[in-house]
Design a protein around this motif. Structure first.
Motif, PDB file in Angstrom:
ATOM      1  N   ARG A 280       0.843  -1.206   0.000  1.00 18.94           N
ATOM      2  CA  ARG A 280       0.000   0.000   0.000  1.00 18.94           C
ATOM      3  C   ARG A 280       0.874   1.251   0.000  1.00 18.94           C
ATOM      4  NH1 ARG A 280      -4.884   1.177   4.187  1.00 18.94           N
ATOM      5  NH2 ARG A 280      -5.864  -0.345   2.820  1.00 18.94           N
ATOM      6  N   THR A 281       1.927   1.251   0.813  1.00 17.79           N
ATOM      7  CA  THR A 281       2.812   2.414   0.869  1.00 17.79           C
ATOM      8  C   THR A 281       3.479   2.670  -0.477  1.00 17.79           C
ATOM      9  OG1 THR A 281       3.253   2.003   3.215  1.00 17.79           O
ATOM     10  CG2 THR A 281       4.817   3.382   2.040  1.00 17.79           C
ATOM     11  N   SER A 282       3.874   1.614  -1.153  1.00 13.66           N
ATOM     12  CA  SER A 282       4.482   1.761  -2.480  1.00 13.66           C
ATOM     13  C   SER A 282       3.498   2.367  -3.463  1.00 13.66           C
ATOM     14  CB  SER A 282       4.969   0.395  -2.982  1.00 13.66           C
ATOM     15  OG  SER A 282       5.963  -0.135  -2.128  1.00 13.66           O
ATOM     16  N   ALA A 283       2.208   1.982  -3.331  1.00 19.32           N
ATOM     17  CA  ALA A 283       1.175   2.549  -4.210  1.00 19.32           C
ATOM     18  C   ALA A 283       0.992   4.035  -3.939  1.00 19.32           C
ATOM     19  CB  ALA A 283      -0.142   1.796  -4.007  1.00 19.32           C
ATOM     20  N   GLY A 337      16.912  10.249  -1.651  1.00 22.21           N
ATOM     21  CA  GLY A 337      15.497  10.560  -1.803  1.00 22.21           C
ATOM     22  C   GLY A 337      14.782   9.567  -2.697  1.00 22.21           C
ATOM     23  N   SER A 338      13.461   9.750  -2.810  1.00 23.36           N
ATOM     24  CA  SER A 338      12.606   8.853  -3.593  1.00 23.36           C
ATOM     25  C   SER A 338      12.791   7.397  -3.156  1.00 23.36           C
ATOM     26  CB  SER A 338      12.897   8.989  -5.098  1.00 23.36           C
ATOM     27  OG  SER A 338      11.917   8.293  -5.852  1.00 23.36           O
ATOM     28  N   GLU A 339      12.849   7.199  -1.824  1.00 28.27           N
ATOM     29  CA  GLU A 339      13.073   5.873  -1.260  1.00 28.27           C
ATOM     30  C   GLU A 339      12.039   5.593  -0.173  1.00 28.27           C
ATOM     31  OE1 GLU A 339      15.225   3.304  -1.595  1.00 28.27           O
ATOM     32  OE2 GLU A 339      16.336   4.108  -3.304  1.00 28.27           O
ATOM     33  N   LEU A 340      11.722   4.320   0.015  1.00 30.43           N
ATOM     34  CA  LEU A 340      10.904   3.866   1.127  1.00 30.43           C
ATOM     35  C   LEU A 340      11.767   2.978   2.010  1.00 30.43           C
ATOM     36  CD1 LEU A 340       8.333   3.234   2.752  1.00 30.43           C
ATOM     37  CD2 LEU A 340       7.822   1.433   1.076  1.00 30.43           C
ATOM     38  N   SER A 341      11.917   3.348   3.273  1.00 27.46           N
ATOM     39  CA  SER A 341      12.665   2.527   4.238  1.00 27.46           C
ATOM     40  C   SER A 341      11.682   1.951   5.237  1.00 27.46           C
ATOM     41  CB  SER A 341      13.720   3.363   4.964  1.00 27.46           C
ATOM     42  OG  SER A 341      14.674   3.873   4.049  1.00 27.46           O
TER      43      SER A 341
END
Length: 600
Positions: A280-283, A337-341
């Protein structure tokens, strides 16, 4: 994140001028007015005169520690609003730092991006709190004025009844507006940071019931400053409103969405698994980064840095969660940036904690029922001498009667702060044994950092000397280098209080610290015990040999005897002899055995 502020002041407090220069250099991009103090007393004078907006305070300083400085600052109601960020090289003091009023901490060595981010965060929060206080003051003022007006109009109620009703309605509208502003963000019309923290606290309070799997999403827009600088703040506010509307469309009405401040948003939501939460977070990330923001004839796209945190029993407070989320998001920023950790406490880690918790009752039972026993290991002189040295080692007798080595219970006792009771048990048993020993036997006793840090530690030992008729000249207290560094001032006081009585002191595990030689100069010790990681492979590793040689040279220059630990081979011993080491200890000469077997 603060985008633009009038010039604010930052007070940096550190007894090391080098650290002060580093902090000032890192914060130069903020264009802040920097105030400098190299001691706690100087810092208090500056605060009284200058009233800084934020304080960066070193936790370990001579004469007056950062903890004491923080406690003194917060004792004055005029200073309670000033956010204090601690600088520390170890997280062991963090819980105490928060308890005296700190809002955050930064681990040394300081990273400029993290320092700027933390300062910006707390300045923004301070601005929001100041706005809320101002709003509350307005409300109080309006209430007082209206109440006075009501009292005045009562005398002529009939003639002014219409005006009075109008004023009452005005007050109610203002109260509603102020109530709204205290819980909602004015720009985006969504929850603000205060409301989000309230909702998170509710979830944490009922975490034990495990009603659902909760996840906290922290979002920081990348390059938001570009919009403000190129198109103006009106455009920036419009972008925030559109991002807020986009977030609302991506989550359900039961999910909690908030603007935390600046270009930071957060979402508290429930979903069945971490895998689905990541999906969901990626979406959400894809939707925001695909969105085009149009202003005039220009169109912009934005990337975002995000952190996803799974809420579980390991998160004990709202501030803990926020700190985790900000640090995790910083990792996304650090990667460009433009990353999800993603941060989550793994089941394996939780299981390990549960296993540790089961050891705690065994430790308490051992203390109460005398289920510990003392072992000893010889400390052998390189050159034969009449004095006999042994180190006392504690063992736990399990329910099954098996002997448990210290590695299975000492770290747990230290983690849950019950190690002091073990220290007291060892001291009592050791002092009883020493009273029956010949004068040429010296006992080495290990003491924990928790015990040494207590103001009553030295007096308790003096009490035991009198109670058990022990001879201080036969006792050497071993203090690990890491404990000494963490509690340097307490360690110095402890040594200076007991050394005149004849007690000796050894700095154990030497070489594991970051500034070993510096602390060797500051501590009045009789022995240095070189950590086994340098000694164990001394016959195979030239670097280890050079380290041992260096430590021995520095120690002897200060008149300190040197003990090498973990000597396991004849080859290692031969090298130590060439390096003029005074004593050695290890399996080559003696395996630890029960103290009852010791014969002088």
């Amino acid at each position: 994140m603060i985008n633009k502020l009038d010039q604010f002041s930052i007070l940096a407090v550190d007894d090391d001028p080098t650290n002060i220069n580093v902090i000032v250099s890192h914060l130069k991009p903020l264009n802040a007015k920097m105030l400098i103090a190299t001691s706690g007393a100087t810092a208090l004078d500056i605060i009284k005169a200058k009233n800084p907006d934020i304080i960066i305070l070193d936790i370990n300083m001579p004469n007056m520690s950062g903890i004491e400085v923080c406690r003194t600052i917060k004792a004055d109601p005029k200073n309670k609003h000033i956010p204090i960020l601690f600088l520390t090289s170890s997280e062991t003091d963090i819980s105490e730092a928060f308890s005296v009023g700190a809002v955050d901490y930064i681990i040394k060595p300081v990273r400029p991006e993290e320092l700027i981010a933390r300062v910006n965060t707390h300045l923004t929060l301070g601005t929001l709190v100041e706005s809320l206080n101002h709003a509350n003051a307005m409300l109080e003022s309006v209430n007082e004025n209206l109440e006075q007006k009501v009292a005045d109009r009562t005398k002529e109620l009939v003639s002014v009844n219409v005006n009075l009703r109008r004023e009452i309605d005005e007050r109610r509208r203002l109260q509603d507006k102020l109530s709204y502003l205290s819980n909602y963000d004015f720009v985006t019309r969504m929850f603000n940071r205060t409301s989000m923290e309230t909702e998170v606290k509710k979830v944490l309070d009922r975490m034990l019931t495990k009603e659902a799997n909760y996840y906290f999403l922290f979002i920081d827009l990348d390059q938001f400053k570009v919009i403000n600088d190129t198109c103006g703040h009106i455009a920036g506010d419009e972008l925030l409103r559109q991002i807020a509307d986009l977030l609302r469309s991506l989550f359900s009405k039961d999910d909690i969405i908030a603007r935390l401040g600046g270009d930071e948003f957060a979402v508290l939501f429930t979903i069945d698994t971490l895998e689905h939460a990541i999906r969901r977070t990626s979406a959400v990330k894809e939707a925001i980064e695909s969105y085009r923001f149009e202003w005039g004839e220009e169109a912009f796209k934005h990337s975002l840095s995000a952190a996803l945190v799974e809420l579980d029993a390991s998160i004990d407070s709202v501030s803990h969660l926020m700190s985790i989320a900000e640090r995790t998001c910083f990792e996304s920023k650090r990667k460009g940036g433009s990353e999800l950790s993603v941060y989550n406490y793994t089941k394996q880690h939780i299981d390990k904690t549960h296993q540790q918790m089961r050891i705690i009752p065994l430790i308490h039972q051992a203390i109460e029922n005398d289920n510990f026993t003392l072992y000893y290991q010889k400390v052998t002189p390189i050159v034969e001498e009449s004095e006999i040295k042994i180190e006392l080692l504690i063992r736990l007798i399990g329910i099954d009667g098996k002997i448990k080595p210290p590695g299975q219970f000492i770290p747990i006792a230290e983690k849950f702060h019950i190690i002091t009771e073990i220290d007291k048990w060892v001291l009592r048993k050791a002092f009883v044994a020493i009273a029956d020993m010949p004068d040429n036997v010296e006992f080495s006793i290990n003491l924990s950092g928790d015990f040494i840090a207590k103001s009553s530690a030295a007096e308790l030992i003096k009490q035991y000397v009198s109670e058990f008729n022990a001879r201080p000249s036969q006792i050497c207290f071993e203090i690990t280098e890491t404990s000494a560094i963490s509690n340097l001032e307490s360690t110095q006081e402890f040594i200076s209080s007991l050394k005149p009585l004849g007690f000796k002191f050894a700095l154990d595990d030497f070489g594991t610290g970051t500034s070993s030689y510096e602390y060797l100069k500051k501590l009045s010790v009789d022995y240095v015990k070189i950590d086994g990681m340098f000694v164990r492979d001394i016959d195979k590793d030239d670097i280890s040999q050079k380290m041992v040689e260096s430590i021995a040279g520095i120690a002897k220059a200060k008149g300190i005897m040197v003990i090498a630990e973990c000597v396991e081979t004849m080859e290692s011993l031969d090298i130590l002899k060439k390096l003029n080491i005074n004593y050695y200890q290890g399996y080559y000469d003696h395996h630890p055995e029960n103290l009852s077997n010791f014969r002088p």
